[in-house]
Design a protein around this motif. Structure first.
Motif, short mmCIF file in Angstrom:
data_model
loop_
_atom_site.label_atom_id
_atom_site.label_comp_id
_atom_site.label_asym_id
_atom_site.label_seq_id
_atom_site.Cartn_x
_atom_site.Cartn_y
_atom_site.Cartn_z
N ILE A 11 7.24 -18.37 3.30
CA ILE A 11 5.88 -17.85 3.23
C ILE A 11 5.77 -16.99 1.96
CG2 ILE A 11 4.11 -16.49 4.40
CD1 ILE A 11 5.71 -16.98 7.01
N THR A 12 4.91 -17.40 1.04
CA THR A 12 4.79 -16.71 -0.24
C THR A 12 3.35 -16.24 -0.47
OG1 THR A 12 4.34 -18.81 -1.38
CG2 THR A 12 6.65 -18.09 -1.25
N PRO A 13 3.11 -15.36 -1.44
CA PRO A 13 4.07 -14.68 -2.32
C PRO A 13 4.86 -13.62 -1.56
CG PRO A 13 1.87 -13.82 -2.69
CD PRO A 13 1.72 -14.97 -1.73
N THR A 14 5.99 -13.23 -2.13
CA THR A 14 6.90 -12.35 -1.39
C THR A 14 7.16 -11.04 -2.11
OG1 THR A 14 8.81 -13.41 -2.46
CG2 THR A 14 8.13 -14.28 -0.32
N ALA A 15 7.43 -10.01 -1.29
CA ALA A 15 8.04 -8.77 -1.75
C ALA A 15 9.43 -8.78 -1.13
CB ALA A 15 7.25 -7.55 -1.29
N ILE A 16 10.45 -8.83 -1.98
CA ILE A 16 11.81 -9.14 -1.53
C ILE A 16 12.73 -7.94 -1.57
CG2 ILE A 16 13.91 -10.35 -2.28
CD1 ILE A 16 12.18 -12.74 -2.99
N HIS A 25 21.66 -0.17 8.13
CA HIS A 25 21.88 1.28 8.24
C HIS A 25 20.84 2.07 7.45
CE1 HIS A 25 23.58 1.05 4.22
NE2 HIS A 25 24.60 0.30 4.60
N LEU A 26 20.99 3.38 7.42
CA LEU A 26 19.97 4.23 6.80
C LEU A 26 19.83 3.98 5.30
CD1 LEU A 26 20.60 7.62 8.67
CD2 LEU A 26 18.76 5.96 9.05
N GLY A 27 20.92 3.59 4.65
CA GLY A 27 20.84 3.23 3.25
C GLY A 27 20.03 1.97 3.05
N HIS A 28 20.26 0.97 3.89
CA HIS A 28 19.49 -0.28 3.83
C HIS A 28 18.00 -0.01 4.02
CE1 HIS A 28 23.33 -2.54 5.26
NE2 HIS A 28 23.25 -2.53 3.95
N ARG A 29 17.68 0.89 4.92
CA ARG A 29 16.27 1.14 5.25
C ARG A 29 15.50 1.72 4.07
NH1 ARG A 29 15.77 1.68 11.63
NH2 ARG A 29 17.70 0.60 12.17
N GLN A 30 16.22 2.45 3.22
CA GLN A 30 15.57 2.95 2.01
C GLN A 30 15.26 1.82 1.03
OE1 GLN A 30 14.39 6.12 1.37
NE2 GLN A 30 14.85 6.29 3.57
N VAL A 31 16.12 0.78 1.04
CA VAL A 31 15.87 -0.39 0.20
C VAL A 31 14.67 -1.19 0.74
CG1 VAL A 31 16.85 -2.54 -0.73
CG2 VAL A 31 18.30 -0.52 -0.48
N LEU A 32 14.52 -1.21 2.06
CA LEU A 32 13.43 -1.96 2.69
C LEU A 32 12.07 -1.25 2.57
CD1 LEU A 32 15.11 -3.09 6.05
CD2 LEU A 32 15.10 -4.24 3.84
N LYS A 33 12.11 0.06 2.46
CA LYS A 33 10.88 0.85 2.48
C LYS A 33 9.83 0.40 1.45
CE LYS A 33 9.36 5.69 2.60
NZ LYS A 33 9.81 7.10 2.49
N PRO A 34 10.21 0.15 0.18
CA PRO A 34 9.19 -0.24 -0.80
C PRO A 34 8.47 -1.55 -0.49
CG PRO A 34 11.19 0.50 -1.90
CD PRO A 34 11.53 0.35 -0.46
N ILE A 35 9.20 -2.54 0.06
CA ILE A 35 8.54 -3.83 0.33
C ILE A 35 7.62 -3.74 1.54
CG2 ILE A 35 10.48 -5.08 -0.72
CD1 ILE A 35 11.20 -6.09 2.10
N GLN A 39 3.08 -4.75 2.31
CA GLN A 39 2.88 -5.86 3.24
C GLN A 39 1.45 -6.37 3.31
OE1 GLN A 39 3.52 -4.75 7.46
NE2 GLN A 39 3.84 -2.67 6.71
N LYS A 40 0.48 -5.60 2.85
CA LYS A 40 -0.89 -6.10 2.83
C LYS A 40 -1.12 -7.08 1.68
CE LYS A 40 -3.11 -2.18 5.14
NZ LYS A 40 -4.14 -1.11 5.04
N GLN A 41 -0.25 -7.02 0.66
CA GLN A 41 -0.38 -7.90 -0.50
C GLN A 41 0.59 -9.08 -0.46
OE1 GLN A 41 -0.05 -3.96 -2.84
NE2 GLN A 41 -0.73 -5.46 -4.36
N ILE A 80 9.58 -6.24 9.19
CA ILE A 80 9.93 -7.26 8.21
C ILE A 80 9.44 -8.60 8.77
CG2 ILE A 80 11.82 -8.49 7.09
CD1 ILE A 80 11.37 -5.71 5.98
N ARG A 81 8.75 -9.38 7.96
CA ARG A 81 8.11 -10.60 8.46
C ARG A 81 8.89 -11.88 8.18
NH1 ARG A 81 2.42 -10.39 5.89
NH2 ARG A 81 2.40 -12.53 6.70
N GLN A 82 9.92 -11.80 7.32
CA GLN A 82 10.61 -13.03 6.95
C GLN A 82 12.06 -12.75 6.55
OE1 GLN A 82 9.05 -16.84 4.59
NE2 GLN A 82 8.97 -15.00 3.33
N LEU A 83 12.96 -13.60 7.00
CA LEU A 83 14.37 -13.53 6.63
C LEU A 83 14.77 -14.86 6.03
CD1 LEU A 83 17.23 -12.29 6.60
CD2 LEU A 83 17.49 -13.06 8.99
N VAL A 84 15.13 -14.84 4.75
CA VAL A 84 15.57 -16.05 4.06
C VAL A 84 17.08 -15.97 3.88
CG1 VAL A 84 15.38 -17.47 1.98
CG2 VAL A 84 13.37 -16.23 2.84
#
Length: 306
Positions: A11-16, A25-35, A39-41, A80-84
């Motif tokens: 499903i595109t376009p994507t924020a990856i 973990h908590l470090g990963h969640r900081q990486v996920l925060k910007p995308i 999510q509206k775009q 998170i809406r998609q896992l590739v």
């Protein structure tokens, strides 16, 4: 959440967010925060590799903090809406950093925004780093956000949050420090199957959990836990992880005894959160000695979980 191993039905376009993300973990969640903020775009998408590159090159199966079913549930809870899951093979492993950005991220995944950790590496021979990704993606008008390494306190020290360090804590039974880095209790889950039913004969019936084969088991021994049943009940308990040497067990099992609860759990799904390591696995001279020790384990568990 949409899960795919093919870039043909993304499903595109994507924020990856790029990475392995074992444990979320908590470090990963900081990486996920910007995308997630985009999510509206764009479609908030995790892009990872299967098998893990280390597993591909070593030929050795990796035990995971979060096998796929657990990872999907955690990512869904974060919106998170998609896992590739890109198949990591000889073709992908041989791509240069430039080719990976242009062919995979831009052309196939239609990435408009990318988030990575400061230590991210990619491309043939791990030649690319986060700064190179930023420079290469910029040529295609794609912004790359680089997240600084996250830390948490361990006694008097500030330590980097990482999946490998969480694994080290679990190997020693330090589930409390693992929880500090994960942001949630480390858990074991699975369908309850029939075991040898030894616990029933000594007054401590246990539920034998069939956890995924690739789930990382912590240090063998006894832990106090909170068990979550399909009835949405939360029950205090103790769990034994090991081969049960007192009864000459050979295969490692995960068996939980629920405090002040009775019923039939066969065939049901149960998750247990590990709260504290109580003692290591040991062989007792008799079933009576084992029974007495389990009584003590339950007393200690009640005190800790009160």
């Amino acid at each position: 959440m949409w899960v795919t191993s093919s870039t043909n039905n993304v499903i595109t376009p994507t924020a990856i967010a790029l990475g392995n993300f074992d444990g979320i973990h908590l470090g990963h969640r900081q990486v996920l925060k910007p995308i997630l903020e985009l999510q509206k775009q764009y479609t908030p998408t995790i892009v990872t590799f299967t098998p893990h590159p280390q597993e591909y090159f070593s030929g050795q199966t990796r035990q995971l903090l979060t096998p796929l079913t657990e990872k999907v549930k955690l990512l869904e809870s974060l919106n998170i809406r998609q896992l590739v899951r890109l198949p990591f093979d000889r073709s992908l492993a041989s791509l240069s950093p430039q080719a990976f950005v242009e062919d995979i991220l831009v052309k196939q995944l239609n990435a408009k925004y990318i988030s990575v950790g400061q230590d991210f590496r990619f491309g043939k021979g791990r030649a690319g780093n986060a700064q190179m990704l930023q420079e290469l993606a910029q040529k295609f008008g794609v912004f790359v956000h680089i997240t600084k390494l996250q830390t948490c306190l361990n006694e008097d020290n500030s330590l980097r949050i990482s999946s490998s360090r969480i694994r080290q804590y679990l190997a020693t039974g330090n589930v409390r420090q693992a929880k500090e880095m994960l942001g949630y209790p480390y858990s074991l889950e699975g369908i309850v199957v029939k075991g040898q039913q030894v616990g029933r004969t000594i007054g401590f019936p246990t539920a034998n959990l069939q956890v995924p084969l690739n789930k990382l088991l912590p240090r063998r021994g006894v832990y106090c836990v909170r068990a979550f049943l399909t009835t949405e009940e939360v029950i205090k308990g103790v769990i034994n992880i090991g081969s049960r040497p007192t009864v000459n067990g050979q295969v490692p099992t995960v068996e939980v005894h629920l405090l002040d609860w009775s019923g039939n759990l066969y065939g049901t799904f149960v998750r247990v959160d590990l709260e504290k390591f109580l003692r290591s696995e040991q062989k007792f001279p008799s079933l009576d000695a084992l029974k007495n020790q389990i009584k003590q384990d339950c007393i200690v568990a009640r005190q800790i979980l009160a």
